[in-house]
Write a protein that holds these residues in place. Structure first.
Motif, PDB file in Angstrom:
ATOM      1  N   GLY A  18      71.049  69.010  30.467  1.00  0.00           N
ATOM      2  CA  GLY A  18      71.239  69.040  31.917  1.00  0.00           C
ATOM      3  C   GLY A  18      72.421  69.888  32.314  1.00  0.00           C
ATOM      4  O   GLY A  18      73.314  70.172  31.501  1.00  0.00           O
ATOM      5  N   PRO A  19      72.474  70.313  33.568  1.00  0.00           N
ATOM      6  CA  PRO A  19      73.586  71.136  34.028  1.00  0.00           C
ATOM      7  C   PRO A  19      74.913  70.394  33.958  1.00  0.00           C
ATOM      8  O   PRO A  19      75.018  69.261  34.424  1.00  0.00           O
ATOM      9  N   ASN A  20      75.902  71.045  33.342  1.00  0.00           N
ATOM     10  CA  ASN A  20      77.280  70.547  33.272  1.00  0.00           C
ATOM     11  C   ASN A  20      77.428  69.208  32.546  1.00  0.00           C
ATOM     12  O   ASN A  20      78.443  68.535  32.679  1.00  0.00           O
ATOM     13  N   GLU A  21      76.435  68.830  31.745  1.00  0.00           N
ATOM     14  CA  GLU A  21      76.572  67.583  30.988  1.00  0.00           C
ATOM     15  C   GLU A  21      77.730  67.682  29.994  1.00  0.00           C
ATOM     16  O   GLU A  21      78.496  66.724  29.817  1.00  0.00           O
ATOM     17  N   ARG A  51      69.772  61.062  31.408  1.00  0.00           N
ATOM     18  CA  ARG A  51      69.163  62.223  32.074  1.00  0.00           C
ATOM     19  C   ARG A  51      67.921  61.824  32.869  1.00  0.00           C
ATOM     20  O   ARG A  51      67.690  62.297  33.976  1.00  0.00           O
ATOM     21  N   ASP A  88      79.233  68.695  43.199  1.00  0.00           N
ATOM     22  CA  ASP A  88      79.292  69.361  41.895  1.00  0.00           C
ATOM     23  C   ASP A  88      79.804  68.361  40.871  1.00  0.00           C
ATOM     24  O   ASP A  88      80.182  67.239  41.211  1.00  0.00           O
ATOM     25  N   TRP A  89      79.828  68.773  39.605  1.00  0.00           N
ATOM     26  CA  TRP A  89      80.188  67.845  38.546  1.00  0.00           C
ATOM     27  C   TRP A  89      81.643  67.403  38.622  1.00  0.00           C
ATOM     28  O   TRP A  89      81.972  66.250  38.326  1.00  0.00           O
ATOM     29  N   THR A 118      72.383  64.656  33.811  1.00  0.00           N
ATOM     30  CA  THR A 118      72.587  65.205  35.147  1.00  0.00           C
ATOM     31  C   THR A 118      71.299  65.811  35.674  1.00  0.00           C
ATOM     32  O   THR A 118      70.375  66.127  34.920  1.00  0.00           O
ATOM     33  N   PHE A 126      74.335  67.092  43.354  1.00  0.00           N
ATOM     34  CA  PHE A 126      74.501  66.910  41.911  1.00  0.00           C
ATOM     35  C   PHE A 126      74.483  65.421  41.598  1.00  0.00           C
ATOM     36  O   PHE A 126      75.280  64.652  42.135  1.00  0.00           O
TER      37      PHE A 126
END
Length: 231
Positions: A18-21, A51, A88-89, A118, A126
C-alpha cells in the motif's frame, strides 16, 4: 518527521504493497526508539489484514474497526488496531500520536509485532489501519507500561474538520451468534379460548350497564356476542 536510522533499517527489504506503508511502519518504530522501546517486528499476515480493512474504509468512506479482527488474525494472545484517515500519511500518524489511546498502542511494551495497511479513496483521503499482536507463548501477554482503550468508530462527514482515528484492543476473541426469534401462530384452540374470554367480558359489561336482570334480554345479549365468536 525525521526517521531514525534504526527505524529505517527495521523496514529495509520489506515489500510494502500500500502507499506509504513503509513510511508509517518506520514512523511508528522511530517513535518507539525515541521512547526507549524496541522496534516492532513486521508481520506480513497482519499487514494483509490491515490493508484489507484500509481498503474497506476507503471504499465506504467510513472509519470503523475491523469487526472480524479476532478471527482474521491467528496466533495471538493480544491484538489491537488503530484506524485513522487524513490528507496524507504524516497527518494520519501525527493524529494518532496526539491521541492518548492510539499513542499507547504505538508505544505498547507488550505488543511485539505490527502490520500496517493503507488505501487512498477516490477523493484523495488517506486511510490507514495498524494491527498489533503479541504472539501466543511469547511470554509477554500484557503490557508493562502504557495502556489501551477501546474507542468508538467515527466517519468523515460534513461536521468533520480534520483527521480522525480510532483504536481498539482485545485479549480474547469475541464471537457473537445471533439467536433468531420465532413467533408461532396461535393454535385453533387458543383462538377459540381468546374469543370465548372476550365474549364473557362483553356479556358481563352489558349486564353491568343495564338496570334489572331480564332473562330474555340476557339471552339476546348472549346470542349477539356468540355470533361475533363464530365469525
Amino acid at each position: 518527521m525525521v526517521l531514525s536510522t534504526a527505524a529505517l533499517a527495521a523496514v529495509s527489504g520489506t515489500a510494502f504493497a500500500g502507499p506509504n506503508e513503509g513510511d508509517l511502519f518506520a514512523a511508528v518504530n522511530a517513535a518507539r526508539a525515541s521512547a526507549g522501546l524496541p522496534a516492532y517486528s513486521y508481520a506480513g499476515d497482519l499487514a494483509t489484514v490491515a490493508r484489507q480493512q484500509a481498503e474497506r474504509m476507503a471504499a465506504s468512506g467510513e472509519l470503523y474497526h475491523n469487526p472480524n479482527l479476532a478471527s482474521d488474525v491467528s496466533g495471538w494472545s493480544r491484538i489491537g488496531e488503530n484506524v485513522a484517515y487524513a490528507g496524507d500519511w504524516r497527518s494520519a500518524h501525527q493524529v494518532m500520536m496526539n491521541s492518548a489511546p492510539h499513542r499507547a498502542a504505538i508505544l505498547d511494551s507488550g505488543y511485539t509485532q505490527m502490520g500496517v495497511g493503507t488505501a487512498v479513496s477516490k477523493d484523495g483521503t488517506f486511510w490507514v489501519s495498524e494491527v498489533f499482536r503479541t504472539p501466543l507463548n511469547s511470554g509477554s501477554s500484557s503490557p508493562t507500561g502504557g495502556g489501551n482503550s477501546g474507542g468508538g468508530a467515527g466517519s468523515p462527514g460534513s461536521t468533520s474538520t480534520g483527521p480522525t482515528s480510532s483504536t481498539t484492543s482485545t485479549s480474547t476473541p469475541t464471537t457473537t451468534v445471533p439467536v433468531p426469534t420465532v413467533v408461532a401462530p396461535p393454535s385453533p384452540r387458543e383462538i377459540l379460548r381468546d374469543k370465548l374470554q372476550a365474549a364473557r367480558e362483553k356479556i358481563a359489561d352489558r349486564r353491568a350497564h343495564r338496570h334489572g336482570n331480564d332473562p330474555i334480554v340476557s339471552a339476546l345479549d348472549f346470542s349477539a356476542v356468540m355470533e361475533t365468536v363464530a365469525r
